[in-house]
Write a protein that holds these residues in place. Sequence first.
Motif, PDB file in Angstrom:
ATOM      1  N   CYS A  69      38.049  91.307  24.961  1.00 51.12           N
ATOM      2  CA  CYS A  69      39.394  91.809  24.671  1.00 51.12           C
ATOM      3  C   CYS A  69      39.830  92.867  25.687  1.00 51.12           C
ATOM      4  CB  CYS A  69      39.448  92.414  23.268  1.00 51.12           C
ATOM      5  SG  CYS A  69      39.133  91.234  21.950  1.00 51.12           S
ATOM      6  N   ASP A  70      41.117  92.914  25.923  1.00 47.62           N
ATOM      7  CA  ASP A  70      41.751  93.977  26.695  1.00 47.62           C
ATOM      8  C   ASP A  70      42.165  95.036  25.676  1.00 47.62           C
ATOM      9  OD1 ASP A  70      42.962  95.239  28.949  1.00 47.62           O
ATOM     10  OD2 ASP A  70      44.913  94.505  28.262  1.00 47.62           O
ATOM     11  N   VAL A  71      41.413  96.119  25.592  1.00 52.13           N
ATOM     12  CA  VAL A  71      41.575  97.075  24.498  1.00 52.13           C
ATOM     13  C   VAL A  71      42.313  98.320  24.973  1.00 52.13           C
ATOM     14  CG1 VAL A  71      40.419  98.328  22.641  1.00 52.13           C
ATOM     15  CG2 VAL A  71      39.369  96.255  23.575  1.00 52.13           C
ATOM     16  N   VAL A  72      43.363  98.681  24.250  1.00 51.99           N
ATOM     17  CA  VAL A  72      44.078  99.931  24.479  1.00 51.99           C
ATOM     18  C   VAL A  72      43.823 100.816  23.270  1.00 51.99           C
ATOM     19  CG1 VAL A  72      46.279 101.034  24.979  1.00 51.99           C
ATOM     20  CG2 VAL A  72      45.858  98.683  25.742  1.00 51.99           C
ATOM     21  N   ILE A  73      43.159 101.942  23.486  1.00 52.36           N
ATOM     22  CA  ILE A  73      42.842 102.865  22.391  1.00 52.36           C
ATOM     23  C   ILE A  73      43.925 103.942  22.362  1.00 52.36           C
ATOM     24  CG2 ILE A  73      41.140 104.477  21.456  1.00 52.36           C
ATOM     25  CD1 ILE A  73      40.067 101.870  24.001  1.00 52.36           C
ATOM     26  N   VAL A  74      44.550 104.133  21.203  1.00 49.58           N
ATOM     27  CA  VAL A  74      45.668 105.081  21.100  1.00 49.58           C
ATOM     28  C   VAL A  74      45.395 106.114  20.011  1.00 49.58           C
ATOM     29  CG1 VAL A  74      47.326 103.377  21.921  1.00 49.58           C
ATOM     30  CG2 VAL A  74      46.958 103.645  19.459  1.00 49.58           C
ATOM     31  N   PRO A  75      45.985 107.300  20.123  1.00 48.96           N
ATOM     32  CA  PRO A  75      45.825 108.347  19.098  1.00 48.96           C
ATOM     33  C   PRO A  75      46.381 107.917  17.748  1.00 48.96           C
ATOM     34  CG  PRO A  75      46.698 109.275  21.134  1.00 48.96           C
ATOM     35  CD  PRO A  75      46.768 107.795  21.283  1.00 48.96           C
ATOM     36  N   SER A  92      56.808 101.929  17.252  1.00 50.51           N
ATOM     37  CA  SER A  92      57.602 101.543  18.424  1.00 50.51           C
ATOM     38  C   SER A  92      56.802 101.709  19.716  1.00 50.51           C
ATOM     39  CB  SER A  92      58.886 102.365  18.484  1.00 50.51           C
ATOM     40  OG  SER A  92      58.603 103.753  18.600  1.00 50.51           O
ATOM     41  N   ASP A  93      56.002 102.780  19.814  1.00 47.48           N
ATOM     42  CA  ASP A  93      55.186 102.985  21.009  1.00 47.48           C
ATOM     43  C   ASP A  93      54.067 101.944  21.099  1.00 47.48           C
ATOM     44  OD1 ASP A  93      56.674 105.083  21.969  1.00 47.48           O
ATOM     45  OD2 ASP A  93      55.410 106.638  21.053  1.00 47.48           O
ATOM     46  N   ILE A  94      53.523 101.556  19.945  1.00 43.30           N
ATOM     47  CA  ILE A  94      52.497 100.512  19.949  1.00 43.30           C
ATOM     48  C   ILE A  94      53.085  99.184  20.398  1.00 43.30           C
ATOM     49  CG2 ILE A  94      51.047  99.090  18.431  1.00 43.30           C
ATOM     50  CD1 ILE A  94      50.407 101.608  16.843  1.00 43.30           C
ATOM     51  N   LEU A  95      54.259  98.842  19.914  1.00 43.12           N
ATOM     52  CA  LEU A  95      54.889  97.570  20.274  1.00 43.12           C
ATOM     53  C   LEU A  95      55.263  97.521  21.754  1.00 43.12           C
ATOM     54  CD1 LEU A  95      57.101  97.020  17.104  1.00 43.12           C
ATOM     55  CD2 LEU A  95      54.960  95.868  17.699  1.00 43.12           C
TER      56      LEU A  95
END
Length: 363
Positions: A192-198, A204-207
């Motif tokens: 997977c291409d993983v983006v880890i976010v707070p 909206s920022d996730i989308l």
Amino acid sequence: MKRQLVLENGESFIGEGFGSDSEINGEVVFNTGMTGYQEVLTDPSYYGQIVTLTYPLIGNYGINRSDNESGRPRISGLIVKEVSKTPSHWQKDKTLSDWLAEYGVPAIEGIDTRRLTKIIREHGTLRGRIVSAEAEAAKVAEELRNWPLPTDQISHVSTNSAYVTPGSGPRIVLVDFGAKQGILRECIRRGCDVVIVPYRTTASDILKLHPDGILLSNGPGDPKDVPEAVRMVGEILGKIPLFGVCLGHQLFALASGANTVKMRFGHRGVNHPVRDLHTGKFMITSQNHGFTVEEESLKDTELEITHLAINDGTIEGLRHKRYPAFSVQFHPEASPGPDDSQGLFDDFLKMVNEYKKEGVRLA
């Protein structure tokens, strides 16, 4: 050096101190795992808690650089029957005591951990403090009863900024509420291409990251303490395939209209049996949670139960009836613990790929 564990109900235990000589408050809980203590102590879901390990000898293989679930111990304090002074393992870097001292974590050994566990099972989780043996237990207990449990645990264990672990597979946004390394590892193993976010990242920022799937991680505390996360999940549902683990499971339930409640003493261990209601099969799971989804609250939601705990009948898995979203209360990455449920990551990616093929993914 003699140390003392004092509980808010006035009970106290005298033992030998190791690790740091500092004093600390925390919610006293117990874990029944026979091994995997390093993974337990670095699990961010234990942030703010004083952990009692029920297996009688702890630390016999020391501390290494391979078994951490985060960058440091996350517990507030540790209670064991006996700590090994001379650990032996080819990967050992240091002793458990030296490692805890390095990070300022106090610990106590030589107390009756069986009696302590019985007290917790009878009274539920209790506030506690590790102090000097000379401290007046009655005074400490009174202070503990007036000490409010923290509500900001997630802010101490979530990443402060987004980062990427690139891969050639589906893009998965992992919302970090205190994610164990094992969850990221299972995603990486599958390309997977993983983006880890707070944890405070908005829907909206996730989308805007154009994810193929959303993974809600484990984490400490009461899910109702992060209403912004519940709101985010509610805005994501139906737009992107979603998989929730542990705290993520509870947030998914709240966002879908269900309710969560605090358990008497929770599930913490690596041998919890769970039944898959779809297949009828049983699996042994690793668990660490003090809250659960209230079954009665599911009546007016679009959620269906997929897994149940064998020991007490509590909800261990949910699936949305209309949207591509499901969750489990246990840890399918199983660090530490069995690997019976690791296939749930494959189920998630299968759902992600099927959703992409339908051409309805939000761009």
